[in-house]
Design an enzyme around this catalytic site. Structure first.
Site, PDB file in Angstrom:
ATOM      1  N   GLY A  10       0.629  -0.860  -0.057  1.00  0.00           N
ATOM      2  CA  GLY A  10       0.251   0.035   0.165  1.00  0.00           C
ATOM      3  C   GLY A  10       0.945   1.135  -0.286  1.00  0.00           C
ATOM      4  O   GLY A  10       0.817   1.814  -0.627  1.00  0.00           O
ATOM      5  N   ASN A  11       1.688   0.971   1.308  1.00  0.00           N
ATOM      6  CA  ASN A  11       2.718   2.112   0.892  1.00  0.00           C
ATOM      7  C   ASN A  11       3.454   2.810  -0.342  1.00  0.00           C
ATOM      8  O   ASN A  11       3.861   3.711  -0.550  1.00  0.00           O
ATOM      9  CB  ASN A  11       4.124   1.905   1.327  1.00  0.00           C
ATOM     10  CG  ASN A  11       3.834   2.327   3.156  1.00  0.00           C
ATOM     11  OD1 ASN A  11       3.316   2.996   3.316  1.00  0.00           O
ATOM     12  ND2 ASN A  11       4.912   1.408   3.924  1.00  0.00           N
ATOM     13  N   LYS A  40      -9.681  -7.754  10.570  1.00  0.00           N
ATOM     14  CA  LYS A  40      -9.357  -7.280   9.371  1.00  0.00           C
ATOM     15  C   LYS A  40      -9.820  -5.565   9.331  1.00  0.00           C
ATOM     16  O   LYS A  40     -11.332  -5.583   8.427  1.00  0.00           O
ATOM     17  CB  LYS A  40      -8.650  -7.903   8.277  1.00  0.00           C
ATOM     18  CG  LYS A  40      -8.569  -6.501   7.036  1.00  0.00           C
ATOM     19  CD  LYS A  40      -6.539  -6.667   7.121  1.00  0.00           C
ATOM     20  CE  LYS A  40      -6.238  -5.650   6.144  1.00  0.00           C
ATOM     21  NZ  LYS A  40      -5.215  -5.222   6.356  1.00  0.00           N
ATOM     22  N   LYS A  70      -2.701  -9.715   0.319  1.00  0.00           N
ATOM     23  CA  LYS A  70      -2.049  -9.617  -1.046  1.00  0.00           C
ATOM     24  C   LYS A  70      -1.319 -10.013  -0.927  1.00  0.00           C
ATOM     25  O   LYS A  70      -0.381 -10.801  -1.984  1.00  0.00           O
ATOM     26  CB  LYS A  70      -1.981  -8.118  -1.272  1.00  0.00           C
ATOM     27  CG  LYS A  70      -1.109  -7.113  -0.837  1.00  0.00           C
ATOM     28  CD  LYS A  70       0.221  -6.942  -1.855  1.00  0.00           C
ATOM     29  CE  LYS A  70       1.093  -5.862  -0.744  1.00  0.00           C
ATOM     30  NZ  LYS A  70       0.931  -6.019  -0.013  1.00  0.00           N
ATOM     31  N   LYS A 104       3.911 -10.794   5.407  1.00  0.00           N
ATOM     32  CA  LYS A 104       5.279 -11.155   4.758  1.00  0.00           C
ATOM     33  C   LYS A 104       5.415 -11.961   4.774  1.00  0.00           C
ATOM     34  O   LYS A 104       6.199 -12.894   3.962  1.00  0.00           O
ATOM     35  CB  LYS A 104       6.275  -9.570   4.084  1.00  0.00           C
ATOM     36  CG  LYS A 104       5.007  -8.641   3.581  1.00  0.00           C
ATOM     37  CD  LYS A 104       5.445  -6.949   3.917  1.00  0.00           C
ATOM     38  CE  LYS A 104       4.552  -6.101   4.236  1.00  0.00           C
ATOM     39  NZ  LYS A 104       3.069  -6.089   3.215  1.00  0.00           N
TER      40      LYS A 104
END
Lengths: 345, 345
Positions: free
Chosen positions: A38-39, A156, A240, A302
């Site tokens: 997102g960053n 979430k 994601k 991640k």
């Protein structure tokens, strides 16, 4: 559009090699799945506008040029937290004036929106660098298990922050809410594990033709298969990075690159003596996770995506930021995670 | 997802025939572009909800089953007027609370939204009918000419109706507005001619593999190529029938099917003695158009798309409704337009 002299021919009469005009047939071992965090599209503190995103998209796409130049076959995935949050706000603000759509359809809209931004941006960046590669953005459904325990306990947070009154109202309408210390209430939704990328055969076909594929945006549109075999969307969001790792496995990519806000994985991240971890084996990564080194919702998923991808046969995973990608690919930054202690890259 | 026993294999090691497991290699002459009109997803008088659209999508997709069963290779395009109108309302209602996005990005969002609806619906309908064909929905950019005269004179109404006060405000902000007799003011935008389907090579690749492609939704996301070669979105809408005809030519499909609210083209449409026209040559269609038989914004662009497609080498065009498609394909309904007087079908 005109892809220039090296334009890929894919007409019926194309040669058997499928893309000889770009010099060579794309090889499976050159496949890389790049997951944009997102960053990449909106950094903390930036004006939450489309203009910011357009500039950031261009920067992010520029960082991918060396990968394309070196002959890598790219699948690009991306987050959508900020964008889908804004879509949810728009849906809510227009209730009674425009029809309401469920969360999974908001995800589909965000795939259209971000897919357009990235596809156009990447095409322009490639053209500016004299590279001729078609880029396509796919609507991607991702199957989840209807019995996934995540559905029993939504965790979430999505969408805007609400005051206590509106939060109570939404709760009464059946939306689980969570109080985020000091910032207000937010909706929470289930985040089930991705089980299967619905469109993987299509992505395979496109990669074989040397086409760069943008897919699984926002983790994919979550769908379940009902007992009668039919697909049905569910109001959930899929992580994601987990979806990207699954997609990397499905297309046989040996490498997964996770681009995030941090330039690497750090040991003792919150402490003053935080130290970059240049490389990790699966076992070391697992131990760090057990030590609570990776907070959930940030580096946790991640590293989990990396471990799962490597366990399924992946060769290496790079976790770094857009700014550090070039150096990390040269072995001078980021965190490389591999199955054994032999370094990847 | 599991497409069942006849699942299409497209892995690296797949046979040279590219799809032998579905029985045969898809042929170019079996290609059909089907353009779904706005009425396919929401009929006049229906509740303007998502639920209506879901039911209608299913009905529309069921109507396509005979085409798939008979071995046609489908490209599905669709309108987006109602959906993009609702997205515009949401953007406007949330101004100040969510970032604003331009019209072309609203089109991209609508491609995600409707692409999801149609892709899932078609997959389910095919599965229920024992048919195993992958379906994919593509974000599609369509190039328009920055010098298209349409940009000087916006004519296409989009989005909600406004009262005179708000209309004045929007006019002051640079949005051209039009007063639609009695119903209020609406934004009008340019509707330039489609010049090139950006993703046509990708669509070609997918069709060769027997994949059903949903593309060019809403006429495509309109982009221009700037003098420096870069692509840039423009706040316009492209007529979806013209884009569909262009796409049909680009992939060499001999047939274009335009599904609309009317079961056929009628002579003296508004009169009591309106008469279905079962078949037309290009010349006859042109003469009817010159006689003012086709009002702009309804049958006009469809007949124009048909004429242009046939002039570029297409074999035949069928204009009919979803309910009449089966009968029309059997020669018992709709309007067939062909180059000469030899009937198509």
């Amino acid at each position: 559009m005109d892809f220039g002299p090296a334009r890929l021919r894919v007409e019926s009469g194309a040669d058997e090699e499928g893309g000889s005009s770009v010099g060579r047939k794309p090889k499976k071992q050159d496949r890389v799945v790049v997951a944009l965090g997102g960053n990449a599209l909106l950094r903390p503190g930036e004006a939450p506008t489309l203009a910011s995103q357009v500039g950031n998209a261009r920067r992010a796409m520029r960082a991918l040029v060396p990968l394309v130049e070196s002959g890598k076959s790219l699948v690009l995935t991306h987050g959508n937290g900020f964008q889908v949050g804004n879509i949810l706000v728009r849906v809510e603000e227009a209730l009674g004036k425009a029809y309401a759509i469920p969360l999974e359809m908001c995800v589909a809209e965000s795939q259209g929106e971000i897919g357009y931004l990235l596809e156009q941006s990447l095409q322009n960046v490639l053209a500016r660098n004299g590279l001729s590669r078609p880029v396509v953005s796919l609507l991607t459904l991702v199957l989840v298990d209807r019995k996934d325990p995540a559905f029993d306990e939504p965790t979430k947070p999505v969408g805007p922050y609400y005051g206590p009154k509106r939060a109570k109202e939404l709760k009464r309408h059946g939306f689980p809410m969570v109080n985020q210390k000091g910032r207000g209430w937010r909706r929470v939704v289930a985040s089930p594990e991705p089980v299967e990328i619905d469109d993987v055969d299509t992505i395979e076909t496109l990669l074989q033709q040397g086409i760069i594929v943008i897919a699984a945006g926002g983790g994919g549109v979550p769908v379940v298969r009902k007992r009668n075999g039919m697909l049905e969307g569910v109001p959930a969001v899929i992580d994601k990075d987990l979806a990207s790792g699954l997609l990397a496995t499905a297309v046989g990519a040996p490498r997964l690159i996770i681009l995030t806000g941090e330039r690497a994985v750090f040991r003792d991240y919150q402490a003053k003596n935080a130290k970059r971890v240049p490389r990790l084996t699966i076992d070391e990564a697992r131990r760090m996770a057990e030590d609570g080194q990776f907070p959930p919702g940030s580096m946790g998923p991640k590293v989990q995506a990396a471990i799962e991808f490597l366990e399924r046969g992946g060769t290496d995973v790079l976790i770094t930021s857009i700014a550090w990608l070039g150096r990390a690919l040269g072995g001078r930054g980021g965190t490389w995670i591999t199955r054994s202690s032999k370094r990847g890259a």
